[in-house]
Design a protein around this motif. Structure first.
Motif, PDB file in Angstrom:
ATOM      1  N   PRO A   1     -93.805  -8.823  65.347  1.00 26.80           N
ATOM      2  CA  PRO A   1     -93.125 -10.098  65.125  1.00 26.80           C
ATOM      3  C   PRO A   1     -92.105  -9.989  64.001  1.00 26.80           C
ATOM      4  N   LEU A   2     -91.236 -10.978  63.922  1.00 24.34           N
ATOM      5  CA  LEU A   2     -90.256 -11.051  62.830  1.00 24.34           C
ATOM      6  C   LEU A   2     -90.626 -12.234  61.940  1.00 24.34           C
ATOM      7  N   PRO A   3     -90.977 -11.980  60.680  1.00 25.94           N
ATOM      8  CA  PRO A   3     -91.280 -13.090  59.767  1.00 25.94           C
ATOM      9  C   PRO A   3     -89.996 -13.639  59.138  1.00 25.94           C
ATOM     10  N   LEU A   4     -89.920 -14.964  59.039  1.00 30.97           N
ATOM     11  CA  LEU A   4     -88.797 -15.626  58.391  1.00 30.97           C
ATOM     12  C   LEU A   4     -89.372 -16.552  57.311  1.00 30.97           C
ATOM     13  N   PRO A   5     -89.331 -16.163  56.062  1.00 27.51           N
ATOM     14  CA  PRO A   5     -89.888 -17.024  55.005  1.00 27.51           C
ATOM     15  C   PRO A   5     -89.050 -18.284  54.826  1.00 27.51           C
ATOM     16  N   PHE A   6     -89.731 -19.376  54.475  1.00 23.89           N
ATOM     17  CA  PHE A   6     -89.004 -20.615  54.212  1.00 23.89           C
ATOM     18  C   PHE A   6     -88.050 -20.458  53.033  1.00 23.89           C
TER      19      PHE A   6
ATOM     20  N   VAL B   1     -91.872 -18.974  59.165  1.00 23.96           N
ATOM     21  CA  VAL B   1     -91.884 -18.966  60.621  1.00 23.96           C
ATOM     22  C   VAL B   1     -92.071 -17.537  61.093  1.00 23.96           C
ATOM     23  N   ARG B   2     -92.862 -17.342  62.151  1.00 22.67           N
ATOM     24  CA  ARG B   2     -93.037 -16.026  62.759  1.00 22.67           C
ATOM     25  C   ARG B   2     -92.464 -16.067  64.158  1.00 22.67           C
ATOM     26  N   LEU B   3     -91.598 -15.099  64.483  1.00 22.11           N
ATOM     27  CA  LEU B   3     -90.998 -15.003  65.811  1.00 22.11           C
ATOM     28  C   LEU B   3     -91.637 -13.867  66.590  1.00 22.11           C
TER      29      LEU B   3
END
Length: 294
Positions: A76-81, A66-68
């Motif tokens: 942006p802030l990346p959030l890996p699964f 997910v990218r915020l």
């Protein structure tokens, strides 16, 4: 005929939504829904109730996570699964539930602290942790959930929103969009507030890689008592002026529900009875089964 009109997930609790044409259903709700959560120094969840600007944190699914994004933030802030594997385990609290979660590290904490103007951290739901909805409402059945307020799913009705907006129009107030109520599943069909009397919702679904229709069965377990988040514009993160503000002012006239101590209800919290692993789709047909009291 009842039809699924919209599907939404909220990867970070109390932040923006992702509208989906198809969504994977798991026992604890739609996949990746409320999988992350912003917490304060004590580990207690932070929501739009305290910081309305959380609505302006916009998530998007990208390859592997997910990218915020948020207007005003440089990057942006990346959030890996997939968790990194070295996350610290911390105590997190949602209302009366305290359990272990995974801290997402300093980069995420700094990003959210700058975005929201408050010292906060970001945590991820730990897959070896089980959090169950209140068995007072689930007929003593296990209903797992992640960082949602209390239940795996929230279902709302377009007919009920149309009724509410007609009442708002009658008093000269502007309509409110469904986004104010932050549902997972929006249905079209039946009369306004029929959901008050529904036991189960059966939905035709498909499983990835398989032909033919399957069935998802959701049980409505608790009317959803609404809070001041419904008074926040989910695009701008701005609160309605005045108190009580709309739509709570109008809901107070006809939606106080003794089942939830007089809370102003709109929509139904639901649990998954059958169909975990299936894929829901916008446009799928569904069928109500009414609850008949003795």
């Amino acid at each position: 005929m009842t039809v699924i009109r919209a599907l939404f997930v909220y990867p970070v609790k109390s932040c923006g939504a992702i509208a989906l044409d198809r969504a994977q259903l798991e026992a604890n709700g739609l996949q990746w829904d409320r999988h992350w959560m912003v917490v304060d120094a004590s580990g207690r969840f932070v929501s739009q109730r305290e910081i309305a600007a959380m609505a302006r944190v916009v998530p998007a699914f990208v390859e592997g996570g997910v990218r915020l994004t948020m207007t005003g933030m440089d990057a942006p802030l990346p959030l890996p699964f997939t968790p990194r594997g070295n996350e610290a385990r911390v105590q997190a609290t949602v209302w009366k539930d305290t359990f272990e979660a995974l801290d997402e590290g300093d980069e995420a904490a700094q990003w959210f602290s700058r975005a929201l103007g408050a010292p906060v951290r970001l945590v991820r739901f730990a897959q070896d942790v089980t959090r169950l909805a209140s068995k007072k409402w689930t007929n003593d059945e296990d209903a797992p959930t992640q960082f949602a307020d209390g239940f795996p799913l929230l279902v709302t009705s377009e007919a009920s929103l149309a009724d509410l907006n007609a009442r708002l129009a009658a008093k000269g107030a502007p309509p409110v969009p469904m986004s104010r109520f932050r549902p997972n599943i929006v249905v079209d069909g039946g009369e306004a507030f029929d959901e008050d009397f529904i036991d189960t919702l059966s939905i035709s679904s498909t499983k990835e890689g398989e032909a033919g229709a399957h069935e998802v069965v959701l049980r409505f377990v608790k009317p959803c008592a609404r809070c001041p988040i419904t008074t926040i514009d989910q695009l701008t993160g701005e609160r309605e002026a005045g108190w009580p503000a709309e739509p709570l002012d109008t809901l107070a006239v006809f939606r106080a529900d003794p089942r939830v101590d007089g809370g102003l209800t709109f929509g139904q919290n639901a649990m998954v009875v059958a169909g975990a692993g299936e894929r829901l789709a916008v446009g799928a047909q569904a069928q109500w089964e009414y609850r008949f009291e003795d």
